[in-house]
Design a protein around this motif. Structure first.
Motif, short mmCIF file in Angstrom:
data_model
loop_
_atom_site.label_atom_id
_atom_site.label_comp_id
_atom_site.label_asym_id
_atom_site.label_seq_id
_atom_site.Cartn_x
_atom_site.Cartn_y
_atom_site.Cartn_z
N UNK A 96 0.80 -1.23 0.00
CA UNK A 96 0.00 0.00 0.00
C UNK A 96 0.84 1.28 0.00
N UNK A 97 2.04 1.19 0.56
CA UNK A 97 2.89 2.39 0.66
C UNK A 97 4.03 2.39 -0.35
N UNK A 98 3.95 1.51 -1.33
CA UNK A 98 5.02 1.37 -2.33
C UNK A 98 6.37 1.12 -1.68
N UNK A 99 6.35 0.28 -0.65
CA UNK A 99 7.58 -0.02 0.08
C UNK A 99 8.24 -1.32 -0.34
N UNK A 100 7.72 -1.94 -1.39
CA UNK A 100 8.30 -3.21 -1.83
C UNK A 100 9.55 -2.92 -2.65
N UNK A 101 10.66 -3.52 -2.24
CA UNK A 101 11.90 -3.44 -3.01
C UNK A 101 12.60 -4.80 -2.87
N UNK A 102 13.78 -4.90 -3.41
CA UNK A 102 14.48 -6.19 -3.37
C UNK A 102 14.79 -6.64 -1.94
N UNK A 103 15.10 -5.69 -1.07
CA UNK A 103 15.39 -6.04 0.32
C UNK A 103 14.15 -6.58 1.03
N UNK A 104 13.04 -5.85 0.94
CA UNK A 104 11.84 -6.30 1.63
C UNK A 104 11.32 -7.61 1.05
N UNK A 105 11.43 -7.75 -0.25
CA UNK A 105 10.99 -9.00 -0.88
C UNK A 105 11.86 -10.17 -0.41
N UNK A 106 13.17 -9.96 -0.35
CA UNK A 106 14.08 -11.01 0.14
C UNK A 106 13.77 -11.36 1.60
N UNK A 107 13.52 -10.35 2.43
CA UNK A 107 13.18 -10.61 3.83
C UNK A 107 11.91 -11.45 3.95
N UNK A 108 10.92 -11.13 3.14
CA UNK A 108 9.66 -11.88 3.22
C UNK A 108 9.84 -13.32 2.74
N UNK A 109 10.66 -13.52 1.71
CA UNK A 109 10.93 -14.90 1.26
C UNK A 109 11.71 -15.68 2.31
#
Length: 139
Positions: A78-91
């Motif tokens: 919702x806040x356009x906070x998705x990037x490679x770091x956040x995506x990697x953390x979630x995986x």
């Protein structure tokens, strides 16, 4: 980065939940079929046989800490906070949940289970810290 990519780890975790439901169903069915348990024993967890109670406990685990994961993924999107770091953390978080479930449903080694839980909790905490910094405009 495409913000909807954050939903792939979410879908992977949903798949894990359905896998655990299937394992639970098979173990309960097997317990009744083998005579280890009667269907009525599943009304109260304290009377559930050992072959399925750990699976039931794991299923409960999938709705505790992961609630924070789901909220974080939605807020990142919702806040356009998705990037490679956040995506990697979630995986990594989802991988820790798969490992935790595997250990819980097989050897139930408490040391491995608690370590995988801790890794997942720390990874999720890092995601929340990043989100707070994102809201502050620091990152």
């Amino acid at each position: 980065m495409n913000q909807t990519t954050i939903f792939w780890p979410v879908l992977a975790h949903v798949l894990l939940i359905y896998i655990v439901y299937c394992v639970l169903g098979r173990r309960r069915y097997g317990a009744v079929r083998s005579g280890e348990a009667k269907a009525g024993q599943f009304k109260v967890r304290s009377t559930e046989p050992a072959s399925s109670i750990t699976v039931a406990a794991n299923l409960t685990n999938q709705f505790e800490l992961p609630v924070l994961f789901y909220v974080l993924c939605l807020t990142l999107h919702l806040t356009n906070g998705v990037n490679y770091l956040t995506l990697a953390l979630m995986w990594i978080f989802v991988a820790s949940r798969y490992f935790h479930a595997w250990v819980h449903l097989t050897s139930n080694n408490l040391r491995l289970r608690s370590r995988s839980f801790f890794v997942g909790a720390v990874i999720l905490l890092l995601g929340w810290i990043w989100f707070a910094l994102h809201l502050l405009g620091v990152v």
